[in-house]
Design a protein around this motif. Structure first.
Motif, PDB file in Angstrom:
ATOM      1  N   GLU A 259       0.721  -1.336  -0.092  1.00  0.00           N
ATOM      2  CA  GLU A 259      -0.102   0.050  -0.062  1.00  0.00           C
ATOM      3  C   GLU A 259       0.748   1.186   0.118  1.00  0.00           C
ATOM      4  OE1 GLU A 259      -0.240  -2.391   1.938  1.00  0.00           O
ATOM      5  OE2 GLU A 259      -2.276  -3.583   1.330  1.00  0.00           O
ATOM      6  N   ALA A 260       1.977   1.217   0.910  1.00  0.00           N
ATOM      7  CA  ALA A 260       2.884   2.568   0.802  1.00  0.00           C
ATOM      8  C   ALA A 260       3.642   2.562  -0.570  1.00  0.00           C
ATOM      9  CB  ALA A 260       3.774   2.100   1.898  1.00  0.00           C
ATOM     10  N   ILE A 266       1.960   6.900  -6.910  1.00  0.00           N
ATOM     11  CA  ILE A 266       1.093   7.999  -7.405  1.00  0.00           C
ATOM     12  C   ILE A 266       1.554   9.129  -7.017  1.00  0.00           C
ATOM     13  CG2 ILE A 266      -1.486   8.939  -6.719  1.00  0.00           C
ATOM     14  CD1 ILE A 266      -2.329   6.009  -6.219  1.00  0.00           C
ATOM     15  N   ASP A 267       2.159   9.465  -6.038  1.00  0.00           N
ATOM     16  CA  ASP A 267       2.813  10.694  -5.390  1.00  0.00           C
ATOM     17  C   ASP A 267       4.077  11.302  -6.351  1.00  0.00           C
ATOM     18  OD1 ASP A 267       0.895  10.788  -3.624  1.00  0.00           O
ATOM     19  OD2 ASP A 267       2.260  10.154  -1.819  1.00  0.00           O
ATOM     20  N   LEU A 268       4.785  10.277  -6.713  1.00  0.00           N
ATOM     21  CA  LEU A 268       6.092  10.643  -7.535  1.00  0.00           C
ATOM     22  C   LEU A 268       5.954  10.720  -8.963  1.00  0.00           C
ATOM     23  CD1 LEU A 268       8.491   8.882  -5.202  1.00  0.00           C
ATOM     24  CD2 LEU A 268       8.188  11.399  -5.191  1.00  0.00           C
ATOM     25  N   ALA A 272      10.182   9.154 -11.262  1.00  0.00           N
ATOM     26  CA  ALA A 272      10.730   9.123  -9.967  1.00  0.00           C
ATOM     27  C   ALA A 272      10.772   8.143  -9.089  1.00  0.00           C
ATOM     28  CB  ALA A 272      10.003  10.324  -9.349  1.00  0.00           C
ATOM     29  N   TYR A 273       9.685   7.198  -8.989  1.00  0.00           N
ATOM     30  CA  TYR A 273       9.414   5.945  -8.263  1.00  0.00           C
ATOM     31  C   TYR A 273      10.441   5.134  -8.638  1.00  0.00           C
ATOM     32  CZ  TYR A 273       7.457   1.749  -6.242  1.00  0.00           C
ATOM     33  OH  TYR A 273       7.225   0.553  -5.593  1.00  0.00           O
ATOM     34  N   ASP A 274      10.364   4.880 -10.006  1.00  0.00           N
ATOM     35  CA  ASP A 274      11.738   3.742 -10.489  1.00  0.00           C
ATOM     36  C   ASP A 274      12.917   4.123 -10.025  1.00  0.00           C
ATOM     37  OD1 ASP A 274       9.740   2.381 -11.798  1.00  0.00           O
ATOM     38  OD2 ASP A 274      10.057   3.079 -13.879  1.00  0.00           O
ATOM     39  N   GLY A 275      13.401   5.349  -9.764  1.00  0.00           N
ATOM     40  CA  GLY A 275      14.586   5.769  -9.355  1.00  0.00           C
ATOM     41  C   GLY A 275      14.634   5.626  -7.768  1.00  0.00           C
ATOM     42  N   GLN A 276      13.860   6.353  -7.095  1.00  0.00           N
ATOM     43  CA  GLN A 276      13.883   6.199  -5.789  1.00  0.00           C
ATOM     44  C   GLN A 276      13.812   4.842  -4.869  1.00  0.00           C
ATOM     45  OE1 GLN A 276      12.254  10.104  -3.947  1.00  0.00           O
ATOM     46  NE2 GLN A 276      12.191  10.818  -5.934  1.00  0.00           N
ATOM     47  N   PRO A 416       4.698  14.026 -13.265  1.00  0.00           N
ATOM     48  CA  PRO A 416       3.501  13.425 -12.586  1.00  0.00           C
ATOM     49  C   PRO A 416       2.249  13.851 -13.076  1.00  0.00           C
ATOM     50  CG  PRO A 416       5.182  14.087 -10.988  1.00  0.00           C
ATOM     51  CD  PRO A 416       5.650  14.754 -12.379  1.00  0.00           C
ATOM     52  N   THR A 417       2.094  15.448 -13.359  1.00  0.00           N
ATOM     53  CA  THR A 417       0.807  15.935 -14.021  1.00  0.00           C
ATOM     54  C   THR A 417       0.271  15.335 -15.019  1.00  0.00           C
ATOM     55  OG1 THR A 417       1.259  18.143 -12.869  1.00  0.00           O
ATOM     56  CG2 THR A 417      -0.317  18.102 -14.513  1.00  0.00           C
ATOM     57  N   VAL A 418       1.355  15.089 -16.245  1.00  0.00           N
ATOM     58  CA  VAL A 418       1.023  14.615 -17.483  1.00  0.00           C
ATOM     59  C   VAL A 418       0.640  13.072 -17.110  1.00  0.00           C
ATOM     60  CG1 VAL A 418       1.842  13.880 -19.842  1.00  0.00           C
ATOM     61  CG2 VAL A 418       2.647  16.141 -18.475  1.00  0.00           C
ATOM     62  N   GLU A 419       1.292  12.474 -16.392  1.00  0.00           N
ATOM     63  CA  GLU A 419       1.206  10.767 -16.131  1.00  0.00           C
ATOM     64  C   GLU A 419      -0.261  10.627 -15.556  1.00  0.00           C
ATOM     65  OE1 GLU A 419       3.762   8.998 -13.469  1.00  0.00           O
ATOM     66  OE2 GLU A 419       3.292   6.884 -14.145  1.00  0.00           O
TER      67      GLU A 419
END
Length: 478
Positions: A259-260, A266-268, A272-276, A416-419
């Motif tokens: 869940e986290a 969603i937030d990133l 950005a998620y793939d990297g971080q 993120p806005t586009v995604e």
């Protein structure tokens, strides 16, 4: 007896030291996932060479997601434990932010000056005349020096270098900031007491193929031990045998539950998620913006939902007829609900007089009204266009805010806005050119639409947030 036992246990094992001193700086109940013990053991192994002043076996690069206690272990606890092994050790720590670097140094000092530490290790005493927040020394000639990326640490040398998050996600999106972080890492390498003995410990998330980790893995190769622990099980896990320790495909099913992780994605946004979290510095496809992130509607559907919202135009101007140079680019946009609609986009190669004659009929044909505005990038060319159009037309014309970051940084912030599907293209012949340029960045010869998209997102979907919050607060108060 109990004091002697705890002292011996803490000196013998770094992980026991972490367990013993956790509550000194952290109020929450500890969660000792397997990776914490693993990292503690790796640091303890390297510490043996530091204490014995023997030739180091390697430097360490650790890639691990946020929220995994990495800084607590590496930058706060480890320096305090090293002084229990040898109080003469000098330590240099670095982070992307001076404030963050100092905060970590203070927490480490809080451990050293705590009643418990002084009881167990009375031989380690911080000198009162050299006990600053950013740098301090003990009475046995040991020291901790703190710096940040871009900062200086002249005249200081360490027996160990700890480079904790040398760049943050926003900085990693900037080529200039990436170079700065890499160059600072090279500078840190020159601050070693003994190059053969002094190891560098780099711990960070993967943020770009050319981030500090990428640089070290390319240049130092077999002189690096690479520990890579993505949040989800993948082929990125290093060493590979650690894959067997993942639980239901997760590194830490408590801190980083499914869940986290879904919320973080969603937030990133995916990139950005793939990297971080995934330690994959580039998403599949290699672009910042992906083609399937854009939504589309035909002209007829747009006409049915359009309720007279003001059309706002954005321009990036250049005076040239030479198609080898950059063209002038313009887009027409409007906000309907919480979405950005791009209704028209066009590029032209024109000299200054022709461009000024072109713009009035262009904006009128694309829906300009008295509520509209034409907002032009404030380069030297743009300012001239603004001044001329104000003199010869009645158009509402102004300049966009001067950008403080480069294109790559701004497009990463907009992704993120586009995604999330909040940018909708009204179907027309220009769609393909627009998509190819934005999604191909930074590998395309021109990038006018990249700038214009970022300006439009900032204006329509980000720029009004403060205004909305102020209006809501006013209504609640009055």
């Amino acid at each position: 007896m109990l004091i002697a036992f705890e002292r011996a246990a803490c000196k013998k094992t770094f992980f026991e030291f972490v367990r013993s001193f956790w509550s000194v700086i952290i109020q929450e109940e500890p969660i000792y996932n397997w990776h914490i013990r693993y990292l503690c053991d790796e640091l303890q192994y390297l510490a043996g060479y530091i204490v014995r002043r023997e030739k180091k076996p390697y430097d360490i690069v650790i890639n691990i997601p946020p929220g995994t206690t990495k800084s607590t272990i590496t930058t706060i606890m480890f320096p305090a434990w090293l002084w229990t092994q040898d109080p003469t050790i000098r330590i240099i720590t670095n982070s992307y932010s001076a404030d963050l670097a100092i905060e970590q140094a203070v927490k480490s000092r809080d451990i050293i000056t705590s009643d418990k530490y002084r009881l167990l290790f009375p031989e380690v005493i911080i000198r009162p005349d050299k006990g600053a927040k950013s740098s301090y020394e003990n009475t046995r000639a040991g020291a901790r020096y703190t710096t940040s990326t871009g900062g200086t640490i002249t005249g200081k040398h360490g027996h160990v270098i700890i480079n904790d998050d040398p760049q943050n996600p926003a900085q990693a999106a900037s080529a200039v900031k990436r170079v700065e972080a890499v160059e600072h890492t090279k500078t840190l390498a020159s601050r070693k007491v003994n190059k053969e003995n002094t190891p560098t410990i780099t711990i960070m998330q993967r943020l770009h193929t050319d981030d500090v980790t990428g640089h070290l893995l390319k240049t130092k190769k077999d002189k690096i031990k690479h520990i890579c622990l993505p949040a989800e099980l993948s082929d990125c896990v290093q060493p590979p045998e650690l894959k067997a320790r993942y639980i239901n495909g997760l590194l830490d099913p408590v801190r980083l539950s499914r869940e986290a992780l879904d919320e973080a994605k969603i937030d990133l946004g995916t990139r950005a998620y793939d990297g971080q979290y995934g330690q994959l510095p580039v998403s599949d496809g290699g672009n910042i913006i992906k083609k399937d992130w854009f939504r589309y509607c035909n002209r007829g559907d747009f006409g049915r939902i359009y309720q007279g919202e003001p059309v706002i135009f954005f321009g990036d101007t250049a005076f040239t007829q030479n198609t080898d140079n950059d063209p002038s680019g313009f887009i027409a946009t409007c906000k309907i609900g919480n979405d950005l609609y791009i209704t028209k986009a066009q590029k032209v190669y024109m000299r200054f007089p022709d461009l000024c004659r072109f713009l009035p009929p262009f904006v009128i044909s694309a829906g300009y009204t008295s509520k509209s505005s034409l907002r032009i990038e404030p380069k030297a060319n743009g300012i001239s266009v603004i001044d001329q159009l104000k003199e010869i037309t009645s158009l509402n014309i102004t300049q966009t805010p001067s950008p403080t970051d480069d294109k790559e940084t701004r497009l990463n912030a907009a992704s993120p806005t586009v995604e999330c599907g909040r940018v909708i293209l009204v179907g027309d012949i220009w769609n393909e050119e627009f998509i190819e340029e934005v999604c191909g960045f930074p590998n395309k010869p021109h990038d006018e639409y990249v700038d214009l998209l970022c300006y439009a997102i900032d204006y329509h979907l980000k720029g009004n947030k403060k205004k909305i919050n102020k209006e809501r607060l006013y209504n609640e108060l009055y």
